[in-house]
Design a protein around this motif. Structure first.
Motif, PDB file in Angstrom:
ATOM      1  N   UNK A 216       0.839  -1.208   0.000  1.00 49.95           N
ATOM      2  CA  UNK A 216       0.000   0.000   0.000  1.00 49.95           C
ATOM      3  C   UNK A 216       0.871   1.254   0.000  1.00 49.95           C
ATOM      4  N   UNK A 217       0.253   2.381  -0.302  1.00 53.41           N
ATOM      5  CA  UNK A 217       0.991   3.646  -0.301  1.00 53.41           C
ATOM      6  C   UNK A 217       0.118   4.726   0.326  1.00 53.41           C
ATOM      7  N   UNK A 218       0.741   5.490   1.230  1.00 48.56           N
ATOM      8  CA  UNK A 218       0.080   6.659   1.786  1.00 48.56           C
ATOM      9  C   UNK A 218      -0.884   6.347   2.920  1.00 48.56           C
ATOM     10  N   UNK A 219      -1.300   7.413   3.588  1.00 55.08           N
ATOM     11  CA  UNK A 219      -2.262   7.313   4.682  1.00 55.08           C
ATOM     12  C   UNK A 219      -3.677   7.303   4.126  1.00 55.08           C
ATOM     13  N   UNK A 220      -4.485   6.378   4.612  1.00 56.40           N
ATOM     14  CA  UNK A 220      -5.903   6.360   4.260  1.00 56.40           C
ATOM     15  C   UNK A 220      -6.642   7.200   5.297  1.00 56.40           C
ATOM     16  N   UNK A 221      -6.725   8.484   5.021  1.00 57.03           N
ATOM     17  CA  UNK A 221      -7.333   9.399   5.988  1.00 57.03           C
ATOM     18  C   UNK A 221      -8.773   9.021   6.287  1.00 57.03           C
ATOM     19  N   UNK A 222      -9.450   8.422   5.295  1.00 58.08           N
ATOM     20  CA  UNK A 222     -10.855   8.072   5.486  1.00 58.08           C
ATOM     21  C   UNK A 222     -11.056   6.946   6.490  1.00 58.08           C
ATOM     22  N   UNK A 223      -9.959   6.225   6.807  1.00 57.60           N
ATOM     23  CA  UNK A 223     -10.059   5.112   7.757  1.00 57.60           C
ATOM     24  C   UNK A 223      -9.703   5.528   9.183  1.00 57.60           C
ATOM     25  N   UNK A 224      -9.268   6.775   9.373  1.00 57.81           N
ATOM     26  CA  UNK A 224      -8.833   7.226  10.694  1.00 57.81           C
ATOM     27  C   UNK A 224      -9.967   7.955  11.409  1.00 57.81           C
ATOM     28  N   UNK A 225     -10.067   7.710  12.709  1.00 61.63           N
ATOM     29  CA  UNK A 225     -11.065   8.434  13.485  1.00 61.63           C
ATOM     30  C   UNK A 225     -10.413   9.614  14.214  1.00 61.63           C
ATOM     31  N   UNK A 226     -11.188  10.592  14.672  1.00 59.75           N
ATOM     32  CA  UNK A 226     -10.624  11.787  15.320  1.00 59.75           C
ATOM     33  C   UNK A 226      -9.768  11.461  16.537  1.00 59.75           C
ATOM     34  N   UNK A 227     -10.144  10.429  17.296  1.00 57.82           N
ATOM     35  CA  UNK A 227      -9.365  10.073  18.485  1.00 57.82           C
ATOM     36  C   UNK A 227      -7.956   9.611  18.095  1.00 57.82           C
ATOM     37  N   UNK A 228      -7.860   8.834  17.022  1.00 57.61           N
ATOM     38  CA  UNK A 228      -6.544   8.357  16.564  1.00 57.61           C
ATOM     39  C   UNK A 228      -5.689   9.522  16.081  1.00 57.61           C
ATOM     40  N   UNK A 229      -6.287  10.441  15.361  1.00 57.15           N
ATOM     41  CA  UNK A 229      -5.550  11.617  14.911  1.00 57.15           C
ATOM     42  C   UNK A 229      -5.062  12.439  16.096  1.00 57.15           C
ATOM     43  N   UNK A 230      -5.928  12.602  17.091  1.00 55.86           N
ATOM     44  CA  UNK A 230      -5.567  13.402  18.260  1.00 55.86           C
ATOM     45  C   UNK A 230      -4.443  12.765  19.053  1.00 55.86           C
ATOM     46  N   UNK A 231      -4.357  11.436  19.036  1.00 55.83           N
ATOM     47  CA  UNK A 231      -3.364  10.717  19.833  1.00 55.83           C
ATOM     48  C   UNK A 231      -2.047  10.505  19.113  1.00 55.83           C
ATOM     49  N   UNK A 232      -1.953  10.921  17.833  1.00 47.43           N
ATOM     50  CA  UNK A 232      -0.762  10.622  17.034  1.00 47.43           C
ATOM     51  C   UNK A 232      -0.211  11.902  16.422  1.00 47.43           C
ATOM     52  N   UNK A 233       0.700  12.580  17.118  1.00 51.29           N
ATOM     53  CA  UNK A 233       1.220  13.868  16.632  1.00 51.29           C
ATOM     54  C   UNK A 233       1.775  13.839  15.201  1.00 51.29           C
ATOM     55  N   UNK A 234       2.513  12.783  14.773  1.00 48.08           N
ATOM     56  CA  UNK A 234       3.024  12.816  13.396  1.00 48.08           C
ATOM     57  C   UNK A 234       1.928  12.834  12.337  1.00 48.08           C
ATOM     58  N   UNK A 235       0.774  12.234  12.621  1.00 45.89           N
ATOM     59  CA  UNK A 235      -0.323  12.292  11.656  1.00 45.89           C
ATOM     60  C   UNK A 235      -0.817  13.728  11.488  1.00 45.89           C
ATOM     61  N   UNK A 236      -0.901  14.456  12.598  1.00 41.06           N
ATOM     62  CA  UNK A 236      -1.327  15.849  12.508  1.00 41.06           C
ATOM     63  C   UNK A 236      -0.272  16.685  11.774  1.00 41.06           C
ATOM     64  N   UNK A 237       1.010  16.367  12.017  1.00 47.36           N
ATOM     65  CA  UNK A 237       2.074  17.066  11.297  1.00 47.36           C
ATOM     66  C   UNK A 237       1.973  16.793   9.792  1.00 47.36           C
ATOM     67  N   UNK A 238       1.719  15.541   9.431  1.00 53.40           N
ATOM     68  CA  UNK A 238       1.599  15.193   8.010  1.00 53.40           C
ATOM     69  C   UNK A 238       0.420  15.923   7.379  1.00 53.40           C
ATOM     70  N   UNK A 239      -0.681  16.043   8.108  1.00 55.11           N
ATOM     71  CA  UNK A 239      -1.827  16.802   7.595  1.00 55.11           C
ATOM     72  C   UNK A 239      -1.418  18.249   7.287  1.00 55.11           C
ATOM     73  N   UNK A 240      -0.660  18.842   8.192  1.00 53.34           N
ATOM     74  CA  UNK A 240      -0.206  20.220   7.956  1.00 53.34           C
ATOM     75  C   UNK A 240       0.727  20.279   6.753  1.00 53.34           C
ATOM     76  N   UNK A 241       1.636  19.296   6.642  1.00 54.68           N
ATOM     77  CA  UNK A 241       2.575  19.272   5.523  1.00 54.68           C
ATOM     78  C   UNK A 241       1.854  19.117   4.191  1.00 54.68           C
ATOM     79  N   UNK A 242       0.731  18.418   4.196  1.00 55.71           N
ATOM     80  CA  UNK A 242      -0.018  18.183   2.969  1.00 55.71           C
ATOM     81  C   UNK A 242      -1.130  19.205   2.755  1.00 55.71           C
ATOM     82  N   UNK A 243      -1.213  20.202   3.656  1.00 53.27           N
ATOM     83  CA  UNK A 243      -2.216  21.234   3.522  1.00 53.27           C
ATOM     84  C   UNK A 243      -3.626  20.757   3.814  1.00 53.27           C
ATOM     85  N   UNK A 244      -3.742  19.713   4.635  1.00 53.60           N
ATOM     86  CA  UNK A 244      -5.057  19.159   4.956  1.00 53.60           C
ATOM     87  C   UNK A 244      -5.592  19.677   6.279  1.00 53.60           C
ATOM     88  N   UNK A 245      -4.796  20.438   7.005  1.00 51.95           N
ATOM     89  CA  UNK A 245      -5.242  20.948   8.304  1.00 51.95           C
ATOM     90  C   UNK A 245      -4.905  22.429   8.425  1.00 51.95           C
TER      91      UNK A 245
END
Length: 245
Positions: A216-245
């Motif tokens: 597989x390639x890349x993060x499947x954002x549609x499979x992540x719930x808000x709690x998982x995003x909140x608990x995983x700082x690198x995911x939030x950083x990646x969102x910022x890097x990709x302009x998604x947040x």
């Protein structure tokens, strides 16, 4: 019960006889991928690989069965990144000069890594370039390279982040270190998020896996719930890097 869950339960039953208890989780394999009798011999097989010998920058998971590998890499001055438990505090970087001589074994444990290594952002990791080599533990791995973790999907998330940033891809050597009892003898069909490994190192053998499907390639954002995003700082950083947040 799903087939992956059934396989985990079967393997965990066998693993009780060879696992080395964890200081926090004892033999709760749903929370920890344990060290096991003979892991040093499995590490010998990894250390003999050209991909390991030639690696200049690697990723190693925090699994207990990789303590001896991390110790050897520290002693050899091989830089590597390791995720913190659950990726809750992101990633740690170990470079030559960070660990005093004689402290390599302590530094290879999770508490030691927290003491000697330094936190590193995804942006900093990306600036260093691709991983030459990746090593992971597993709850189980099939003979044809389908890896099962504890069921939390941490390695899948790490792989997604790294492939999104071009740090890993189809050609990146990925090795699973497991006990022989953790190898599933039948071929398995990978899911859309399963990471296929190239090599399986056990105390008694090195299994070279012939690739038969794409990773597989890349993060499947549609499979992540808000709690998982909140608990995983690198995911939030990646969102910022990709302009998604």
């Amino acid at each position: 019960m799903s087939k992956p869950s059934l396989i985990r339960q079967q393997i965990w039953g066998r693993l009780h006889d060879v696992a080395r208890p964890d200081t926090r989780f004892h033999l709760n394999f749903a929370e920890v991928i344990p060290d096991f009798e003979g892991s040093e011999a499995a590490t010998d097989r990894v250390a003999a690989l050209p991909a390991y010998r030639d690696s200049r920058f690697a990723f190693v998971t925090p699994d207990n069965c990789l303590v001896d590998l991390r110790r050897r890499m520290i002693a050899a001055g091989k830089p590597f990144v390791m995720s913190t438990y659950g990726i809750y505090r992101g990633f740690l970087l170990v470079e030559p000069g960070m660990v005093p001589e004689g402290a390599e074994l302590y530094a290879a444990w999770l508490d030691g890594m927290e003491h000697f290594a330094r936190p590193v952002s995804l942006a900093e990791i990306a600036a260093r370039g691709r991983f030459d080599f990746m090593v992971t533990g597993a709850s189980a791995v099939s003979i044809d390279g389908v890896r099962f973790g504890k069921g939390h999907g941490f390695f899948d998330l790490e792989w997604g982040m790294f492939t999104d940033l071009g740090l890993a891809d189809e050609t990146t050597p990925v090795v699973a270190v497991v006990h022989d009892c953790q190898v599933v003898g039948e071929p398995l069909t990978p899911s859309a998020t399963d990471i296929l490994v190239d090599l399986i190192a056990t105390p008694t053998r090195l299994i070279e896996v012939g690739r038969r499907a794409h990773r597989p390639r890349g993060i499947r954002w549609d499979l992540l719930d808000p709690e998982q995003l909140a608990a995983t700082p690198p995911l939030r950083e990646l969102q910022r890097m990709q302009g998604l947040a």
